[in-house]
Scaffold this active site. Structure first.
Site, PDB file in Angstrom:
ATOM      1  N   TYR A  32       0.862  -1.181   0.000  1.00 31.76           N
ATOM      2  CA  TYR A  32       0.000   0.000   0.000  1.00 31.76           C
ATOM      3  C   TYR A  32       0.905   1.239   0.000  1.00 31.76           C
ATOM      4  O   TYR A  32       0.879   2.074   0.896  1.00 31.76           O
ATOM      5  CB  TYR A  32      -0.981   0.010   1.173  1.00 31.76           C
ATOM      6  CG  TYR A  32      -2.270   0.696   0.788  1.00 31.76           C
ATOM      7  CD1 TYR A  32      -3.171   0.082  -0.062  1.00 31.76           C
ATOM      8  CD2 TYR A  32      -2.556   1.981   1.241  1.00 31.76           C
ATOM      9  CE1 TYR A  32      -4.338   0.739  -0.453  1.00 31.76           C
ATOM     10  CE2 TYR A  32      -3.709   2.638   0.856  1.00 31.76           C
ATOM     11  CZ  TYR A  32      -4.590   2.009   0.007  1.00 31.76           C
ATOM     12  OH  TYR A  32      -5.738   2.646  -0.379  1.00 31.76           O
ATOM     13  N   HIS A  34       3.363   4.494  -0.695  1.00 30.11           N
ATOM     14  CA  HIS A  34       3.266   5.944  -0.857  1.00 30.11           C
ATOM     15  C   HIS A  34       4.675   6.473  -1.133  1.00 30.11           C
ATOM     16  O   HIS A  34       5.636   5.688  -1.227  1.00 30.11           O
ATOM     17  CB  HIS A  34       2.649   6.581   0.390  1.00 30.11           C
ATOM     18  CG  HIS A  34       3.278   6.140   1.679  1.00 30.11           C
ATOM     19  ND1 HIS A  34       4.576   6.459   2.021  1.00 30.11           N
ATOM     20  CD2 HIS A  34       2.819   5.361   2.690  1.00 30.11           C
ATOM     21  CE1 HIS A  34       4.863   5.934   3.195  1.00 30.11           C
ATOM     22  NE2 HIS A  34       3.821   5.250   3.619  1.00 30.11           N
ATOM     23  N   HIS A  37       7.752   5.118   0.873  1.00 25.71           N
ATOM     24  CA  HIS A  37       8.331   3.859   0.398  1.00 25.71           C
ATOM     25  C   HIS A  37       9.158   4.088  -0.875  1.00 25.71           C
ATOM     26  O   HIS A  37      10.246   3.536  -1.034  1.00 25.71           O
ATOM     27  CB  HIS A  37       7.229   2.857   0.051  1.00 25.71           C
ATOM     28  CG  HIS A  37       6.340   2.470   1.198  1.00 25.71           C
ATOM     29  ND1 HIS A  37       5.031   2.867   1.274  1.00 25.71           N
ATOM     30  CD2 HIS A  37       6.558   1.693   2.287  1.00 25.71           C
ATOM     31  CE1 HIS A  37       4.471   2.368   2.360  1.00 25.71           C
ATOM     32  NE2 HIS A  37       5.381   1.647   3.005  1.00 25.71           N
ATOM     33  N   SER A 186       0.709   4.206   5.356  1.00 27.06           N
ATOM     34  CA  SER A 186      -0.371   3.427   4.735  1.00 27.06           C
ATOM     35  C   SER A 186      -1.633   3.518   5.579  1.00 27.06           C
ATOM     36  O   SER A 186      -2.745   3.379   5.067  1.00 27.06           O
ATOM     37  CB  SER A 186       0.053   1.961   4.599  1.00 27.06           C
ATOM     38  OG  SER A 186       1.304   1.872   3.949  1.00 27.06           O
TER      39      SER A 186
HETATM   40  P1  AMP Z   1       5.765  -0.204   6.121  1.00 31.00           P
HETATM   41  O1  AMP Z   1       5.215  -0.601   4.783  1.00 31.00           O
HETATM   42  O2  AMP Z   1       4.898   0.748   6.867  1.00 31.00           O
HETATM   43  O3  AMP Z   1       6.243  -1.385   6.913  1.00 31.00           O
HETATM   44  O4  AMP Z   1       7.071   0.648   5.809  1.00 31.00           O
HETATM   45  C1  AMP Z   1       8.115   0.114   5.034  1.00 31.00           C
HETATM   46  C2  AMP Z   1       9.312   1.017   5.120  1.00 31.00           C
HETATM   47  O5  AMP Z   1       8.970   2.329   4.656  1.00 31.00           O
HETATM   48  C3  AMP Z   1       9.818   1.186   6.551  1.00 31.00           C
HETATM   49  O6  AMP Z   1      11.239   1.202   6.545  1.00 31.00           O
HETATM   50  C4  AMP Z   1       9.256   2.520   6.948  1.00 31.00           C
HETATM   51  O7  AMP Z   1      10.014   3.181   7.938  1.00 31.00           O
HETATM   52  C5  AMP Z   1       9.337   3.268   5.637  1.00 31.00           C
HETATM   53  N1  AMP Z   1       8.392   4.379   5.659  1.00 31.00           N
HETATM   54  C6  AMP Z   1       7.076   4.342   5.996  1.00 31.00           C
HETATM   55  N2  AMP Z   1       6.536   5.566   5.954  1.00 31.00           N
HETATM   56  C7  AMP Z   1       7.546   6.405   5.595  1.00 31.00           C
HETATM   57  C8  AMP Z   1       7.631   7.822   5.383  1.00 31.00           C
HETATM   58  N3  AMP Z   1       6.584   8.622   5.552  1.00 31.00           N
HETATM   59  N4  AMP Z   1       8.827   8.334   5.015  1.00 31.00           N
HETATM   60  C9  AMP Z   1       9.912   7.536   4.858  1.00 31.00           C
HETATM   61  N5  AMP Z   1       9.886   6.201   5.037  1.00 31.00           N
HETATM   62  C10 AMP Z   1       8.730   5.644   5.395  1.00 31.00           C
END
Ligand code: AMP
Length: 288
Positions: A32, A34, A37, A186
């Site tokens: 999901y 953005h 990522h 997400s």
């Molecule tokens: P997630 O899909 O939420 O597990 O996030 C996957 C990776 O993306 C993790 O390393 C998060 O820290 C990073 N991430 C999520 N949101 C952000 C954001 N707003 N800015 C930078 N990195 C992000």
């Protein structure tokens, strides 16, 4: 771009790339996607021959009352986005592929997993370190990219990599925000219009404490920093703080009194808007 769903196929690609002398960067995600990522994937593309993104909503890191079942998913959209930033392969296994019958191992980091997110979400970091250790082994990357958005996760994974000698470099990328300051997540899609309007309060609270830090360096203390954040959050009745923290950036222990001269601080918080739990943080430099 290749879509890979089994460990066996991912391992075959890993060995081919290794034999060809290609460097691989890994971007683990739960999908999901953005711009946060994608910024990780773009950074990896600059620094490695090939980038692998993983999309896996990891059941191990969700508590029994958390949002595993309703976590947002849109694989087709995610694949298009990853292709647009030049990702070479997407590893997207089913939970039964990662945790087949009889799976019974885990990776656990002590100490810093007992506070903040670890205290609020028992077992969460054990789930994270277990899946990330598996991904590191399966993909065989030289570098892995994580967001500062999840500051404690970065601290825990750094410790895992160091303590268990994983042969890769962890790269931390800045938090991407919406124009009004809300950290991209997400989970932001869960917010009602009213909650979405109130949610930038997390960033405003962090900014208020950061301003105090800059303007009154002689008065830097845990209580003053937490009060500055709590003051802002108090003006937002829709949000209920789980915790508000001003901690030592290495140990993640709360600063009970004055911040020792020259030391930095990690400001962080978790705030609930209805059933949606948002986190945000801001690292502060000691010298600044
Ligand atoms: P997630 O899909 O939420 O597990 O996030 C996957 C990776 O993306 C993790 O390393 C998060 O820290 C990073 N991430 C999520 N949101 C952000 C954001 N707003 N800015 C930078 N990195 C992000």
């Amino acid at each position: 771009m290749q879509l890979i769903t089994t460990v066996e196929e991912m391992a075959a690609r890993r060995e081919e790339w290794r034999a060809a002398g290609k460097t691989v960067g890994l971007v683990p995600t739960m999908g999901y996607l953005h711009q946060g990522h994608l910024s990780l994937a773009e950074r990896s593309r600059q620094e490695n021959d090939l980038t692998v993104a993983s999309i896996f909503v990891n059941p191990l890191q969700f508590g029994p009352k958390e949002d595993f079942g309703r976590y947002p998913r849109d694989l087709d959209r995610d694949l298009k986005l990853l292709e647009s930033v030049g990702v070479a392969a997407v590893f997207h296994p089913e939970p039964s592929e990662m945790y087949p019958p009889g799976f019974d191992a885990s990776v656990e980091v002590g100490g810093i997993t007992g506070v903040l997110e670890g205290a609020a979400r028992p077992g969460h970091f054990k789930g994270v370190t277990t899946v990330v250790a598996k991904l590191f082994n399966i993909v065989g990357a030289r570098r892995a990219y994580f967001g500062q958005k999840d500051a404690q996760q970065v601290a825990v994974l750094r410790k895992m990599v160091r303590d268990l000698n994983f042969p890769l470099q962890l790269v931390v990328c800045p938090t991407m925000r919406e124009p009004d300051g809300l950290a991209m997540s997400s989970r932001n899609v869960y917010l009602s219009p009213e909650e979405r309007q109130a949610a930038p309060a997390l960033y405003r609270a962090l900014q208020a404490a950061a301003q105090l830090w800059q303007e009154r360096p002689d008065e830097r203390s845990g209580p003053a920093l937490r009060a500055a954040m709590e003051n802002v959050l108090a003006g937002v009745p829709l949000g209920k703080a789980d915790y508000v923290s001003a901690a030592d950036p290495l140990t993640l222990q709360e600063y009970a009194g004055a911040v020792p001269p020259g030391q930095g601080a990690l400001l962080s918080m978790a705030v609930r808007f209805g059933s949606t739990r948002l986190i945000d943080n801001m690292p502060l430099e000691g010298a600044g």
